[in-house]
Design a protein around this motif. Structure first.
Motif, PDB file in Angstrom:
ATOM      1  N   LEU A 234       3.338  -2.749   5.288  1.00 52.38           N
ATOM      2  CA  LEU A 234       2.776  -2.535   3.950  1.00 52.38           C
ATOM      3  C   LEU A 234       2.537  -3.836   3.193  1.00 52.38           C
ATOM      4  CD1 LEU A 234       4.954   0.522   2.857  1.00 52.38           C
ATOM      5  CD2 LEU A 234       2.565   0.553   3.587  1.00 52.38           C
ATOM      6  N   THR A 289      -0.651   3.562  -3.574  1.00 52.34           N
ATOM      7  CA  THR A 289      -1.248   3.971  -2.296  1.00 52.34           C
ATOM      8  C   THR A 289      -2.373   4.990  -2.459  1.00 52.34           C
ATOM      9  OG1 THR A 289       0.198   5.873  -1.917  1.00 52.34           O
ATOM     10  CG2 THR A 289       1.039   3.696  -1.261  1.00 52.34           C
ATOM     11  N   ILE A 301       6.274   4.868   3.976  1.00 53.64           N
ATOM     12  CA  ILE A 301       6.319   4.539   2.547  1.00 53.64           C
ATOM     13  C   ILE A 301       7.748   4.659   2.028  1.00 53.64           C
ATOM     14  CG2 ILE A 301       5.425   5.127   0.266  1.00 53.64           C
ATOM     15  CD1 ILE A 301       3.270   4.106   2.183  1.00 53.64           C
TER      16      ILE A 301
END
Length: 407
Positions: A234, A289, A301
């Motif tokens: 991420l 997101t 996540i």
């Protein structure tokens, strides 16, 4: 109903979209796991992202028969309420169900009378409550209004909010629910939390049959991912304290987005905020997101975060709290609704009564100061999910309920 290969039909408004839709998908998974054949009817499944993801459990012995959208059945297209009911019943009859479970229909604006009309198919019809809609006159959550206890009517203060209903129609809707679910011939209701069950019992005086069957999730999918790996994917720094939050729509007042923005303002200098959900990409000072329709990405996540902060002011259950716990992420939230039934104070969560950003920040700082405590709470959350909130556990609860209902 304990025999395998019985056929279950789920009916709702928007298929597997959004929170209640995803909950229905998980209910379907549990029935497939228990050996039932399952079909679904909905008003609109959108672009069908969720149903294109393979979701039949590997161990499942049931058959997924697909989902059918009836998007042409809406009053805006000139279809009368009577015809909507008759055509949905015909579509359901074509699928030859042994059991019908009907969830949310307010997104479709389908008539409430559809529930009792389905009884003509001579199979059990169960109404599943994802929110408060089935005991009010129109609203899914009641806020500070308690009018539903004495009679929702034309004085409804929120009739223009979703789901919209003209004031002159509200009392009849409130009364219809009492005719359907109360008295000796009352139809069965099932709720997603004991809190919602109690609220419904208080509102539906004389309710005949009401039980609670918790949600479950795929604990083989929702599980911890190695944190450094998740953060690398991420693009999140390894040495940063990360708070995760999110919901279907972060602009929804009921979800407490205004409170979360106060927290961001207070803590943004030493905290990275990771947020999922519609409109999250437009929030300042956060890593947003957007709405992730592919739920397979969600464990990544969750696993990138140190804690999950929920700011919901009303919540019947709260699937995000279950998902966070499955991924071993400790929780900070308000002690409202059904949240304490999954987010348990001083076990996998720190819950506060005072609905302020300051109260939540105090608990956030409690976790910030102790990585060992975060791990302890996270491990407890995972254990709670593995014990009580798996698809298997959900399926077993349904089987036990149906066996009892049929005797």
């Amino acid at each position: 109903m304990s025999e395998t290969n019985k056929r279950v039909l789920f009916i709702n408004d928007v298929g597997f979209q959004y929170g209640a839709g995803l909950a229905q998908l998980r209910q379907i998974q549990s029935f497939l796991l228990m050996g039932y054949d399952v079909a679904a009817l909905c008003w609109s499944s959108g672009d069908n992202v969720e149903s294109r993801i393979p979701f039949t459990p590997v161990e499942g012995t049931g058959n997924w028969l697909g989902i059918t959208s009836l998007v042409y059945l809406c009053q805006e297209s000139g279809v009368s309420s009577e015809n909507i009911v008759n055509l949905v019943v015909c579509e359901a009859d074509f699928l030859c169900p042994d059991l019908i479970i009907i969830g949310n229909i307010h997104g479709a604006k389908w008539p409430t009378i559809l529930v009792s009309a389905l009884e003509k198919l001579d199979c059990p019809v169960i109404t599943y409550m994802h929110d408060c809609y089935w005991f009010t006159g129109r609203c899914a959550y009641t806020g500070n209004c308690t009018r539903y206890n004495i009679g929702c009517n034309h004085e409804c203060p929120t009739w223009q909010d979703y789901p919209v209903l003209e004031p002159q129609l509200i009392f009849d809707e409130w009364l219809l629910r009492r005719k359907m679910f109360c008295g000796e011939q009352g139809m069965p209701l099932v709720t997603d939390s004991h809190w919602l069950k109690q609220e419904a019992e208080n509102a539906l005086l004389g309710v005949k049959k009401i039980d609670c069957i918790y949600y479950g999730l795929d604990a083989d999918l929702f599980k911890p991912v190695e944190r450094s790996f998740a953060r690398k994917i991420l693009g999140i720094p390894e040495d940063t304290f990360v708070i995760l939050s999110g919901c279907t729509n972060v602009k929804d007042f009921r979800k407490g987005g205004h409170i979360f923005q106060e927290i961001i303002h207070r803590l943004q200098d030493n905290t990275l905020f990771l947020v999922f959900g519609s409109q999250s990409e437009n929030l300042p000072s956060v890593y947003g997101t957007g709405l992730l329709r592919d739920y397979r990405k969600m464990p990544l996540i969750y696993s990138a975060a140190d804690i999950f902060v929920g700011t919901s002011l009303e919540e019947a259950f709260g699937q995000t709290f279950c998902e966070a716990s499955a991924c071993s992420i400790p929780i900070v939230a308000f002690e409202v609704g059904g949240i304490p039934e999954i987010a348990r104070h001083r076990k996998n969560a720190r819950l506060v009564d005072e609905q302020t950003s300051e109260a939540l920040i105090n608990e956030i700082e409690f976790f910030r100061q102790s990585p060992a405590t975060r791990q302890e709470y996270g491990n407890c959350g995972r254990q709670i999910v593995e014990t009580e909130f798996t698809l298997q556990a959900q399926g077993e609860r349904w089987v036990q309920y149906l066996d009892t209902m049929m005797t």
